[in-house]
Design a protein around this motif. Structure first.
Motif, short mmCIF file in Angstrom:
data_model
loop_
_atom_site.label_atom_id
_atom_site.label_comp_id
_atom_site.label_asym_id
_atom_site.label_seq_id
_atom_site.Cartn_x
_atom_site.Cartn_y
_atom_site.Cartn_z
N UNK A 239 0.92 -1.21 0.10
CA UNK A 239 0.00 0.02 -0.20
C UNK A 239 0.82 1.19 0.13
N UNK A 240 0.41 2.35 -0.57
CA UNK A 240 0.77 3.66 -0.47
C UNK A 240 0.09 4.33 0.83
N UNK A 241 0.94 5.45 1.26
CA UNK A 241 0.22 6.08 2.42
C UNK A 241 -0.68 7.27 1.89
N UNK A 242 -1.46 7.50 2.81
CA UNK A 242 -2.55 8.78 2.50
C UNK A 242 -1.64 10.16 2.12
N UNK A 243 -2.05 10.47 0.66
CA UNK A 243 -1.26 11.59 0.34
C UNK A 243 -1.69 12.97 1.03
N UNK A 244 -2.66 12.92 1.74
CA UNK A 244 -2.81 14.26 2.32
C UNK A 244 -1.99 14.58 3.78
N UNK A 245 -1.79 13.36 4.27
CA UNK A 245 -0.82 13.42 5.62
C UNK A 245 0.49 12.87 5.35
N UNK B 46 5.98 9.74 -1.08
CA UNK B 46 5.25 8.14 -1.39
C UNK B 46 6.25 7.24 -1.33
N UNK B 47 6.20 6.66 -0.30
CA UNK B 47 6.82 5.39 0.28
C UNK B 47 5.98 4.32 0.65
N UNK B 48 6.28 3.14 -0.06
CA UNK B 48 5.53 1.88 0.33
C UNK B 48 5.40 1.66 2.02
N UNK B 49 4.02 1.45 2.34
CA UNK B 49 3.89 1.07 3.74
C UNK B 49 4.60 -0.02 4.09
N UNK B 50 5.15 0.01 5.25
CA UNK B 50 6.15 -1.26 5.62
C UNK B 50 5.49 -2.44 5.71
#
Lengths: 129, 333
Positions: B263-269, B273-277
């Motif tokens: 998953x990618x993180x929420x772009x608002x916060x 753009x780093x993949x979720x661990x």
């Protein structure tokens, strides 16, 4: 010759000289004006998967030319807030004219897919007041 | 032959037909009304097939070939998704994959192996037609040549049970764009439909500026949306962003799906753009598939996010073994 006549002649010569100097100065001034308007050129090199330099600083309201080159393949160079989006083909320079109107940090990304590290290919443009 | 059909009845049907869900419930009521046969026939002629209820699945971003820290399990989530679909009681008629079927590879031979593996795994889905569009990992470097070789055309359209589907390619130009030629094709393709026809567009990238600095946009997405704007009943399904998202422009609703890799993180916060661990305790967290159904009330599509089964992996010896076999040489998207 009367002194007044001599003065008139001298004045005329001086006036002509001033005019001549003035006329001669006009193109110089134009050149000087153009020189001050000539935007600064900043060279940026693209290759898989980074830009060099990775960060530059620009001044708000000051026009610059970003001179882009690529050494390996076509890359993209895009920033929505700075209003440019271009490809950078190999073998030629691509100029992008920018006059930032807002201060802040702006990411510039390669938006032309270039391989497995494409997602991380970006640089930062810092715009100061 | 002139089709007999009451204009008011037609408008009542199509006017409330905001999605295939409307066809699900409104259409049976029509069959009891006077002149129903004419309406059915007309819709069938316009849409290529008579409207009828059905469901389909959306999968996205399987990235076959990726095996790195954000997901050391490689294709396991994809395989779990296929097993999940095959276990569903009410089987979907279509399975749509919205791009990045494969993870890009430096060598064409390796990339071809990844396409073959995608076909092998997706081929295990029973009883559903597979419909795919490319992502930039599939088609960004070679203009879509290998995708076409293994999967077929990069853009096309088809009708299914009265719904018109459009597969839109916004990756194979290399740049995030659809291109004037494809947009012209789409306009011509849609020209035979009434403005109220149910239309589903599936593509890889968002068609709006979701987060351009994360490469989450399509440069000529506005042109695509303008071409779709006259149609009142459009749903866009896409991937690329590896997370759920909903956006509406006019009457067009756009849904992003989770991925089957990481998953990618929420772009608002999130600052970057780093993949979720990867979470070993919850290996398929934030991954999943989507089932699209007609809504019982006939108002809208019903999107049902389906979680993947993890019991057979989480916290077991088998999980540890799989992790040991993972390699860390793949790069992020």
């Amino acid at each position: 010759m009367k002194t007044s006549t001599i003065n008139k002649i001298v004045n005329t010569i001086l006036l002509a000289g001033v005019c001549e100097i003035g006329l001669a100065a006009v193109p110089v001034m134009i050149n000087l004006t153009r020189a001050s308007d000539n935007p600064k050129v900043i060279e940026i090199a693209a290759k898989k998967f980074d830009f060099t330099p990775s960060e530059i600083t620009l001044k708000k309201g000051e026009p610059v030319i970003l001179r882009l080159t690529s050494s390996d393949r076509v890359h993209g160079f895009m920033s929505k807030p700075l209003k440019f989006d271009t490809d950078i083909p190999v073998g030629k320079t691509t100029d992008v004219a920018v006059t930032p109107d807002t201060a802040g940090d702006f990411a510039v990304i390669c938006d032309h897919y270039c391989g497995t590290g494409h997602g991380g290919m970006q640089m930062k443009i810092k715009v100061v007041e | 032959m002139e089709t007999k059909f009451d204009r008011r009845s037609f408008l009542r049907v199509t006017g409330t037909a905001l999605s295939i869900g409307a066809l699900y419930s409104v259409f049976p009521a029509l069959t009891k009304s006077a002149g129903a046969e004419g309406i059915v026939r007309t819709l069938a002629e316009l849409n290529g097939e008579a409207p009828a209820p059905f469901s389909f699945m959306q999968l996205s971003d399987t990235h076959v070939g990726f095996n790195g820290p954000p997901d050391p399990l490689g294709t396991k989530a994809f395989e779990s998704a296929v097993a999940t679909i095959n276990r569903l009681k009410n089987r979907p008629e279509l399975v749509i994959v919205t791009g990045d079927l494969t993870h890009d590879a430096d060598s064409p031979d390796e990339h071809a192996k990844r396409f073959k593996l995608f076909k092998e795994i997706s081929g295990r889905i029973g009883g559903a037609q597979l419909k795919v569009v490319p992502g930039e990992n599939d088609a960004g470097l070679d203009g879509g040549d290998m995708f076409r070789e293994f999967m077929g055309p990069t853009h096309y359209s088809f009708d299914h049970r009265g719904v018109h589907f459009i597969a839109l390619d916004n990756v194979s130009a290399g740049r995030p764009e659809v291109g004037a030629a494809q947009i012209a094709w789409m306009k011509a393709d849609l020209a035979r439909f009434p403005k109220t026809a149910p239309i589903i567009v599936f593509t890889h990238r968002p068609l709006f500026d979701l987060k351009p600095e994360w490469d989450w946009s399509t440069s000529d997405g506005d042109d695509v949306m303008n071409a779709l704007a006259p149609y009142e009943n459009v749903t866009v399904l896409y991937g690329h962003i590896h997370r759920e998202n909903f956006h509406q422009a006019g009457t067009t609703k756009m849904y992003a799906a989770r991925s089957l890799i990481f998953a990618f993180p929420d772009p608002a916060t999130a600052p970057a753009k780093k993949p979720m661990p990867f979470d070993k305790a919850h290996p398929f967290k934030d991954l999943g598939i989507r089932r699209v159904n007609g809504d019982a009330n006939g108002n809208d599509l019903r999107l049902e996010e389906v979680a993947l089964a993890t019991a057979e992996f989480s916290g077991t010896v088998g999980m540890d073994q799989m992790l040991k076999h993972g390699n860390n040489d793949a790069k992020d998207e």
